[in-house]
Design a protein around this motif. Structure first.
Motif, short mmCIF file in Angstrom:
data_model
loop_
_atom_site.label_atom_id
_atom_site.label_comp_id
_atom_site.label_asym_id
_atom_site.label_seq_id
_atom_site.Cartn_x
_atom_site.Cartn_y
_atom_site.Cartn_z
N SER A 1 -77.63 38.30 106.73
CA SER A 1 -76.68 37.20 106.91
C SER A 1 -77.21 36.18 107.90
O SER A 1 -78.08 36.48 108.73
CB SER A 1 -75.33 37.75 107.39
N ASP A 2 -76.63 34.97 107.84
CA ASP A 2 -77.04 33.92 108.77
C ASP A 2 -75.86 33.36 109.55
O ASP A 2 -75.90 32.23 110.02
CB ASP A 2 -77.75 32.79 108.01
N ASP A 3 -74.80 34.18 109.70
CA ASP A 3 -73.58 33.66 110.32
C ASP A 3 -72.97 34.59 111.37
O ASP A 3 -71.82 34.41 111.77
CB ASP A 3 -72.54 33.39 109.24
N GLY A 4 -73.70 35.62 111.80
CA GLY A 4 -73.16 36.53 112.80
C GLY A 4 -72.36 37.69 112.23
O GLY A 4 -71.62 38.35 112.96
N THR A 5 -72.52 37.96 110.94
CA THR A 5 -71.77 39.05 110.32
C THR A 5 -72.10 40.40 110.94
O THR A 5 -71.20 41.22 111.16
CB THR A 5 -72.05 39.10 108.80
N ARG A 6 -73.36 40.63 111.26
CA ARG A 6 -73.73 41.94 111.82
C ARG A 6 -73.00 42.18 113.14
O ARG A 6 -72.48 43.27 113.39
CB ARG A 6 -75.24 42.04 112.04
#
Length: 289
Positions: free
Chosen positions: A40-45
């Protein structure tokens, strides 16, 4: 009895998946939850990691964008989480990133898992579904929405995620034998701000369109009104974990129920279901035993 939840997710913040609520809804029933978090590239982790560090175990994955037929990549990601479940687990509780379990079913689910744990002829447990559309106030009522699906399965290596990860099969494509529950899962995949919904539909279409997919992006809001055949007003309650998200809804969707376009066959099936609890002629991805 050990119960392990499992799920997968990618770009939950960008596309406004209720992944926090999804995982929170099954955590009270699980000893551990395995989540395959895609690149992901949006802070999902970080979002997933902060839900419950004691119970949630993250597997970092990379989605295979070459899988462009029938949503197959979703099943592949489901499998990654499923195969990472510890061998001493009895039941595996699957939840997708846009699904939330209603807490009213907790007692029945616990009882069923205990009752059928040692009955190997039962492969899984079957849940009822409500599919919300456009807003948190309307649900789909036509046959395009599946009415029930398997979400608890035995920890059996012969079981696998089927097609686009809607359900499960085992062995040589055999339907699972399941026990039905009076427990509800709410599917919120079609409840997003119209602009976010359009963006999500555009980006996910490549997983269904085959090798001929070409980007043809048009910047506009998703037109909920023109993509539905029939809805009804929802009169029940939402899961408690959804209350904050529902209160924060910042778009308007009103649907005139007189616009419902159901053919006679659909109306007949809905009537039979209301009278008997059974829906004739629909395809089922399971065998009730």
């Amino acid at each position: 009895m050990k119960v392990t939840g499992f799920s997968f997710i990618k770009n939950a913040i960008k596309y406004q998946y209720p992944i926090v609520e999804a995982l929170q809804s099954i955590l009270p029933l699980c000893d551990e939850v395995v989540v395959a978090v895609g690149d992901s590239d949006d802070g999902t982790r970080e979002l997933v990691a902060g839900i419950d560090p004691q119970k949630i175990r993250i597997i970092d994955t990379v989605w295979d964008d070459s899988l462009r037929e029938g949503g197959r990549v979703l099943a592949v990601e489901t499998e990654k989480a499923f195969r990472a479940i510890a061998q001493d687990t009895d039941w595996c509780f699957y939840i997708q990133g846009d699904e939330v379990l209603h807490e009213d079913g907790y007692d029945e689910i616990r009882k069923a898992m205990h009752t059928w744990k040692d009955k190997k002829e039962v492969d899984g447990l079957l849940f009822k579904y409500r599919h919300f559309y456009g807003s948190f106030d309307y649900i789909g009522v036509s046959s395009k929405w599946y009415k029930r699906e398997i979400r608890i399965i035995r920890n059996d290596p012969n079981i696998f995620s089927y097609r686009d990860a809607q359900g499960f099969r085992k062995g040589d494509n055999e339907k699972l034998k399941v026990k039905p529950l009076n427990a509800w899962i709410h599917h919120y995949g079609w409840v997003r701000p119209p602009e976010t919904m359009h963006e999500k539909q555009y980006n996910f279409s490549k997983h269904w369109s085959g090798d001929n997919w070409q980007p043809q992006k048009v910047y506009e809001a998703y037109d909920y009104q023109s993509h539905i055949d029939a809805l009804e007003k929802f009169r029940g309650t939402h899961p408690r974990v959804m209350q904050q998200r529902i209160a924060a809804m910042n778009w308007k969707f009103d649907y005139d129920l007189s616009y419902n376009r159901l053919p006679v066959k659909e109306k007949f099936k809905n009537l039979v279901e209301k009278l008997t609890g059974q829906r004739p002629f629909d395809h089922n991805n399971y065998r009730i035993v």
